[in-house]
Scaffold this motif. Structure first.
Motif, PDB file in Angstrom:
ATOM      1  N   ILE A 158       0.704  -1.305  -0.170  1.00 52.87           N
ATOM      2  CA  ILE A 158       0.054  -0.022  -0.579  1.00 52.87           C
ATOM      3  C   ILE A 158       1.346   1.315  -0.350  1.00 52.87           C
ATOM      4  CG2 ILE A 158      -0.706   0.862   2.046  1.00 52.87           C
ATOM      5  CD1 ILE A 158      -3.996  -0.115   1.195  1.00 52.87           C
ATOM      6  N   SER A 159       2.119   0.861   0.326  1.00 51.39           N
ATOM      7  CA  SER A 159       2.832   2.135   0.658  1.00 51.39           C
ATOM      8  C   SER A 159       3.833   3.031  -0.727  1.00 51.39           C
ATOM      9  CB  SER A 159       4.505   1.814   1.212  1.00 51.39           C
ATOM     10  OG  SER A 159       4.592   0.445   1.056  1.00 51.39           O
ATOM     11  N   ARG A 160       3.688   1.836  -1.692  1.00 49.17           N
ATOM     12  CA  ARG A 160       4.007   1.973  -3.327  1.00 49.17           C
ATOM     13  C   ARG A 160       2.562   1.932  -4.338  1.00 49.17           C
ATOM     14  NH1 ARG A 160       5.732  -0.197  -7.413  1.00 49.17           N
ATOM     15  NH2 ARG A 160       5.587  -2.816  -6.369  1.00 49.17           N
ATOM     16  N   LEU A 161       1.293   1.679  -3.149  1.00 52.39           N
ATOM     17  CA  LEU A 161      -0.094   1.087  -4.300  1.00 52.39           C
ATOM     18  C   LEU A 161      -1.515   1.763  -3.323  1.00 52.39           C
ATOM     19  CD1 LEU A 161      -1.661   1.645  -7.432  1.00 52.39           C
ATOM     20  CD2 LEU A 161      -1.112  -0.621  -7.427  1.00 52.39           C
ATOM     21  N   SER A 162      -1.564   3.200  -3.131  1.00 54.69           N
ATOM     22  CA  SER A 162      -2.722   2.711  -2.816  1.00 54.69           C
ATOM     23  C   SER A 162      -4.714   2.863  -3.319  1.00 54.69           C
ATOM     24  CB  SER A 162      -2.815   4.461  -1.930  1.00 54.69           C
ATOM     25  OG  SER A 162      -3.357   5.515  -2.634  1.00 54.69           O
ATOM     26  N   TRP A 163      -4.074   2.689  -4.602  1.00 52.60           N
ATOM     27  CA  TRP A 163      -6.029   2.749  -5.802  1.00 52.60           C
ATOM     28  C   TRP A 163      -5.555   1.304  -6.341  1.00 52.60           C
ATOM     29  CZ3 TRP A 163      -9.649   5.611  -5.419  1.00 52.60           C
ATOM     30  CH2 TRP A 163     -10.656   5.408  -6.419  1.00 52.60           C
ATOM     31  N   GLY A 164      -6.495   0.518  -4.770  1.00 56.44           N
ATOM     32  CA  GLY A 164      -6.873  -0.864  -5.405  1.00 56.44           C
ATOM     33  C   GLY A 164      -7.124  -1.191  -3.930  1.00 56.44           C
ATOM     34  N   ILE A 165      -8.065  -3.022  -4.291  1.00 51.95           N
ATOM     35  CA  ILE A 165      -8.904  -3.269  -3.273  1.00 51.95           C
ATOM     36  C   ILE A 165      -8.045  -4.150  -2.147  1.00 51.95           C
ATOM     37  CG2 ILE A 165     -10.386  -5.265  -2.911  1.00 51.95           C
ATOM     38  CD1 ILE A 165     -11.178  -4.600  -5.814  1.00 51.95           C
ATOM     39  N   PRO A 166      -8.185  -3.224  -1.428  1.00 46.30           N
ATOM     40  CA  PRO A 166      -7.365  -3.743  -0.133  1.00 46.30           C
ATOM     41  C   PRO A 166      -7.469  -5.337   0.314  1.00 46.30           C
ATOM     42  CG  PRO A 166      -8.741  -2.407   1.096  1.00 46.30           C
ATOM     43  CD  PRO A 166      -9.069  -2.318  -0.264  1.00 46.30           C
ATOM     44  N   LEU A 167      -5.717  -5.488   0.258  1.00 49.67           N
ATOM     45  CA  LEU A 167      -6.250  -7.946   0.629  1.00 49.67           C
ATOM     46  C   LEU A 167      -7.075  -8.051   1.980  1.00 49.67           C
ATOM     47  CD1 LEU A 167      -2.416  -8.762  -0.132  1.00 49.67           C
ATOM     48  CD2 LEU A 167      -4.638  -8.676  -1.782  1.00 49.67           C
ATOM     49  N   PRO A 168      -7.990  -8.939   1.754  1.00 46.82           N
ATOM     50  CA  PRO A 168      -8.408  -9.173   3.641  1.00 46.82           C
ATOM     51  C   PRO A 168      -7.962  -9.832   4.438  1.00 46.82           C
ATOM     52  CG  PRO A 168      -9.108 -10.918   1.844  1.00 46.82           C
ATOM     53  CD  PRO A 168      -8.146 -10.167   0.873  1.00 46.82           C
ATOM     54  N   PHE A 169      -6.671 -10.419   3.572  1.00 50.69           N
ATOM     55  CA  PHE A 169      -5.855 -10.943   4.998  1.00 50.69           C
ATOM     56  C   PHE A 169      -4.247  -9.892   5.638  1.00 50.69           C
ATOM     57  CE2 PHE A 169      -5.397 -13.380   1.007  1.00 50.69           C
ATOM     58  CZ  PHE A 169      -4.239 -13.267   0.555  1.00 50.69           C
ATOM     59  N   ASP A 170      -4.428  -8.556   4.484  1.00 49.64           N
ATOM     60  CA  ASP A 170      -3.369  -8.096   4.751  1.00 49.64           C
ATOM     61  C   ASP A 170      -3.365  -6.831   4.864  1.00 49.64           C
ATOM     62  OD1 ASP A 170      -0.887  -6.504   5.075  1.00 49.64           O
ATOM     63  OD2 ASP A 170       0.051  -9.264   4.609  1.00 49.64           O
ATOM     64  N   PRO A 171      -3.715  -5.829   5.048  1.00 55.39           N
ATOM     65  CA  PRO A 171      -4.263  -4.176   5.273  1.00 55.39           C
ATOM     66  C   PRO A 171      -3.318  -3.679   4.368  1.00 55.39           C
ATOM     67  CG  PRO A 171      -4.517  -4.675   7.428  1.00 55.39           C
ATOM     68  CD  PRO A 171      -4.198  -6.370   7.721  1.00 55.39           C
ATOM     69  N   TYR A 196      -1.121  -4.620   2.016  1.00 55.79           N
ATOM     70  CA  TYR A 196      -1.229  -4.489   0.245  1.00 55.79           C
ATOM     71  C   TYR A 196      -2.734  -4.168  -0.399  1.00 55.79           C
ATOM     72  CZ  TYR A 196       3.121  -6.659   1.975  1.00 55.79           C
ATOM     73  OH  TYR A 196       4.298  -6.804   1.868  1.00 55.79           O
ATOM     74  N   VAL A 197      -2.966  -4.300  -1.428  1.00 53.61           N
ATOM     75  CA  VAL A 197      -3.288  -4.177  -2.673  1.00 53.61           C
ATOM     76  C   VAL A 197      -3.541  -5.001  -3.863  1.00 53.61           C
ATOM     77  CG1 VAL A 197      -4.868  -2.060  -2.060  1.00 53.61           C
ATOM     78  CG2 VAL A 197      -2.551  -1.669  -4.151  1.00 53.61           C
ATOM     79  N   THR A 198      -4.597  -5.761  -3.729  1.00 55.60           N
ATOM     80  CA  THR A 198      -4.242  -6.712  -4.922  1.00 55.60           C
ATOM     81  C   THR A 198      -4.146  -6.516  -6.239  1.00 55.60           C
ATOM     82  OG1 THR A 198      -5.790  -8.102  -5.967  1.00 55.60           O
ATOM     83  CG2 THR A 198      -6.688  -7.252  -5.200  1.00 55.60           C
ATOM     84  N   TYR A 199      -4.020  -6.853  -6.764  1.00 55.70           N
ATOM     85  CA  TYR A 199      -3.432  -6.042  -7.926  1.00 55.70           C
ATOM     86  C   TYR A 199      -3.516  -6.475  -9.521  1.00 55.70           C
ATOM     87  CZ  TYR A 199      -0.025  -3.605 -10.960  1.00 55.70           C
ATOM     88  OH  TYR A 199      -0.068  -2.515 -12.275  1.00 55.70           O
ATOM     89  N   VAL A 200      -4.148  -5.489 -10.353  1.00 54.09           N
ATOM     90  CA  VAL A 200      -4.378  -6.295 -11.317  1.00 54.09           C
ATOM     91  C   VAL A 200      -5.424  -7.445 -11.979  1.00 54.09           C
ATOM     92  CG1 VAL A 200      -4.260  -5.740 -13.704  1.00 54.09           C
ATOM     93  CG2 VAL A 200      -2.798  -4.713 -12.637  1.00 54.09           C
ATOM     94  N   TRP A 201      -4.464  -8.316 -11.814  1.00 53.46           N
ATOM     95  CA  TRP A 201      -5.544  -9.234 -12.802  1.00 53.46           C
ATOM     96  C   TRP A 201      -6.807  -9.924 -11.846  1.00 53.46           C
ATOM     97  CZ3 TRP A 201      -6.472 -10.116 -17.714  1.00 53.46           C
ATOM     98  CH2 TRP A 201      -5.335  -8.898 -18.249  1.00 53.46           C
ATOM     99  N   PHE A 202      -6.280  -9.793 -10.301  1.00 45.50           N
ATOM    100  CA  PHE A 202      -6.986 -10.725  -9.224  1.00 45.50           C
ATOM    101  C   PHE A 202      -8.253  -9.380  -9.119  1.00 45.50           C
ATOM    102  CE2 PHE A 202      -5.679 -15.139  -7.862  1.00 45.50           C
ATOM    103  CZ  PHE A 202      -7.691 -15.356  -6.924  1.00 45.50           C
ATOM    104  N   ASP A 203      -7.660  -8.950  -9.267  1.00 48.64           N
ATOM    105  CA  ASP A 203      -8.961  -7.941  -9.483  1.00 48.64           C
ATOM    106  C   ASP A 203      -9.787  -7.317 -10.972  1.00 48.64           C
ATOM    107  OD1 ASP A 203     -10.632  -5.596  -9.282  1.00 48.64           O
ATOM    108  OD2 ASP A 203      -8.543  -3.839  -8.980  1.00 48.64           O
ATOM    109  N   ALA A 204      -9.026  -7.240 -12.343  1.00 51.63           N
ATOM    110  CA  ALA A 204     -10.096  -7.667 -13.246  1.00 51.63           C
ATOM    111  C   ALA A 204     -10.641  -8.649 -13.627  1.00 51.63           C
ATOM    112  CB  ALA A 204      -8.712  -7.116 -14.116  1.00 51.63           C
ATOM    113  N   LEU A 205     -10.239  -9.689 -13.593  1.00 51.20           N
ATOM    114  CA  LEU A 205     -10.902 -10.896 -13.897  1.00 51.20           C
ATOM    115  C   LEU A 205     -11.516 -11.603 -13.388  1.00 51.20           C
ATOM    116  CD1 LEU A 205      -7.387 -13.217 -14.571  1.00 51.20           C
ATOM    117  CD2 LEU A 205      -8.830 -12.585 -16.236  1.00 51.20           C
ATOM    118  N   VAL A 206     -11.904 -11.442 -11.750  1.00 55.17           N
ATOM    119  CA  VAL A 206     -12.780 -11.528 -11.025  1.00 55.17           C
ATOM    120  C   VAL A 206     -14.099 -10.447 -11.485  1.00 55.17           C
ATOM    121  CG1 VAL A 206     -13.380 -11.358  -8.816  1.00 55.17           C
ATOM    122  CG2 VAL A 206     -11.426 -12.207  -9.361  1.00 55.17           C
TER     123      VAL A 206
END
Ligand code: ME8
Length: 524
Positions: A209-222, A224-234
């Motif tokens: 999250i320190s490097r990219l905040s514009w994403g969906i937070p990982l439910p098991f580690d705040p 981090y955000v999830t990145y690209v394909w785990f967001d888009a494909l879903v």
């Protein structure tokens, strides 16, 4: 509720303006969706936007906007683009919507709980421009990277990875056993070749999250955000889940958002329409993700080619672009829809030329279909005051053959061949006018019965053409119906049976469907 025919496009990066390639993908998906509706199937057509990531964050910052405000503005641009293309989509997904984020998190939790996601230290090369980790394999012999990657930095970072390594064998077997899973065949062979000749690397699915905040937070580690394909494909399952699809909701333990009784049955998708560049993500990563979530795989991934202009890649910097909206403003939406589908089969790359566009407009639309409809209706008005004569079936075998051939082609999503089949009927009817010469027999009262027959055959073919054309050229089909004095829209192929026009029916006023243009001066 019985399962609907569920078809999707890719979701579009919101940091760019919509262009010809996007328009093509949207239109071809829309035609398949409309064709299925005309076959009597219940259809759900989803398109939408991919709104997270570093590029969006950066573009928004350079414009002094908050990322969400920037996305909201771009979403308006894209939605109005889709409506100018006359898409009949049933929903429009945006990855910044709560209904999407909720299901992305549920899917991540599920895959994490199944032990398929782990954390590890990554050390290596990273392209900020392409937002991707690079390996030694990406290096050129002189040690540098392709300039397309921009600045490549060395990076040391802990991230989450999705396990792919043990998944190769079953996927390979699945694709081998299911020839329709990836279409066309040569794209399927590409994926098979890739899986046979490479060992899959685990997929990095997070950014700190320190490097990219514009994403969906990982439910098991705040952190981090999830990145690209785990967001888009879903996205392909988030909308079904939000609309109460039981297959997705029960696999992911998400609450049903839709009130009981209203839920749709969508998953598995029938077709994901995508471009060739994102085939690996859809044909390799996505099936593995779905299996890890306990969900069935989509039935088909249909990969189309890319458009060029005048034999070269379209690029804003060189000005070599096609602006679909400009074309639609000048020539009409149906001329645009016709050209892209008639010119390019689903699979290979296509080449847009303005001359080619104008040639097809003039030969196939104005002089072919437009002329047929206009002269058939005009003659009926002139010689019979617009009243349909008694039925006659001289062209019925030609029509029947065109209808059954077209239906078979549409079952296989062969849109280009389907259009050609429709035009074989257009050409046959134009030839019939030349052969029977109604303008001559109209002068001979002894041939009144023959003139009735010819006129009936012509207007009935026009009616059937409207039915067949509806998925491709919805406006034109509706206009033909209107000019024939018929109410409603021709939205069921079952109406293509010969004999729909009844004796005595009064047709409406003919007007040119595709006005002829003075081609001189329109050269670009
Ligand atoms: O890849 N001709 O988005 P995107 C034909 N967000 N098709 C073209 C094209 C061209 N010149 N240029 C692009 C993404 N496309 C991701 C997808 S899906 C879960 C996430 C097609 O906006 C391209 O092949 O870069 C892709 O299918 C679609 O446009 C979106 O591209």
């Amino acid at each position: 509720m019985s399962k609907q025919f569920y078809i999707t496009t890719a979701i579009y990066y919101v940091n760019g303006q919509p262009h010809l390639g996007h328009a093509y993908e949207m239109v071809l998906t829309d035609v398949i969706a409309r064709a299925r509706r005309s076959m009597g199937q219940e259809v759900f057509f989803l398109t939408g936007l991919d709104e997270h990531g570093q590029k969006v964050e950066q573009v928004a910052a350079t414009q002094g906007k908050k990322p969400q405000d920037y996305c909201d503005e771009m979403a308006q641009t894209w939605k109005s683009f889709a409506s100018r293309l006359q898409l009949k989509n049933d929903d429009f997904v945006r990855t910044t919507e709560a209904r999407h984020k909720r299901v992305v998190q549920a899917s991540l939790s599920k895959v994490h709980a199944a032990g398929q996601i782990y954390k590890k230290l990554y050390e290596g090369f990273y392209s900020t421009k392409e937002e991707t980790f690079l390996t030694e394999k990406d290096r050129k012999p002189d040690g540098t990277f392709d300039p397309a990657y921009g600045e490549v930095i060395k990076l040391q970072e802990e991230n989450y990875f999705f396990k792919l390594k043990d998944q190769q064998t079953w996927l390979l077997e699945y694709i081998e056993k299911n020839p329709l899973f990836i279409r066309p065949e040569y794209r399927r062979n590409e994926v098979l070749g890739f899986l046979r000749n490479n060992v899959l690397e685990d997929l990095c699915i997070s950014r700190p999250i320190s490097r990219l905040s514009w994403g969906i937070p990982l439910p098991f580690d705040p952190n981090y955000v999830t990145y690209v394909w785990f967001d888009a494909l879903v996205n392909y399952i988030t909308i079904p889940a939000a609309l109460g699809d039981m297959v997705v909701s029960s696999a992911l333990d998400t609450e049903r958002a839709a009130p009981p009784g209203s839920q749709l049955s969508l998953w598995p998708a029938d077709i994901h329409v995508i471009g060739k560049d994102i085939l690996k993500f859809h044909a390799v990563y996505w099936p593995i993700m779905l299996k890890a979530m306990g969900l069935p795989l989509p039935k088909q991934i249909l990969a189309h080619g890319w458009w060029q202009k005048n034999g070269e890649r379209m690029s804003k910097s060189t000005g070599n672009v096609v602006d679909p909206i400009g074309v639609i403003d000048e020539w009409g939406i149906d001329a645009f829809r016709f050209y892209v589908l008639r010119e390019l089969d689903i699979g290979p790359d296509g080449n847009w030329t303005d001359n080619g566009f104008q040639a097809r407009y003039s030969a196939e639309l104005a002089n072919g279909l437009g002329n047929l409809v206009n002269r058939s209706l005009s003659m009926l008005r002139r010689y019979r005051s617009g009243r349909v004569p008694a039925p006659s079936d001289e062209l019925s075998p030609d029509a029947r053959q065109a209808v059954s051939k077209m239906l078979a082609l549409l079952e296989q999503n062969q849109l280009q061949d389907a259009l050609q089949t429709i035009w074989s009927l257009v050409n046959r009817a134009n030839q019939y006018v030349d052969q029977t010469a109604p303008f001559k027999i109209a002068k001979d009262p002894a041939q009144a019965r023959r003139l009735d027959e010819v006129l009936y055959n012509l207007v009935e073919v026009c009616r059937i053409l409207a039915v067949l054309l509806r998925p491709f050229l919805p406006d034109t089909a509706a206009r033909i119906y209107g000019q024939l004095g018929l109410s409603g829209v021709p939205d069921r192929f079952s109406a293509a049976e010969w004999g729909g026009l009844k004796a005595g029916h009064q047709i409406g006023e003919p007007s040119p469907l595709f006005p002829r243009k003075d081609m001189a001066g329109t050269e670009r």
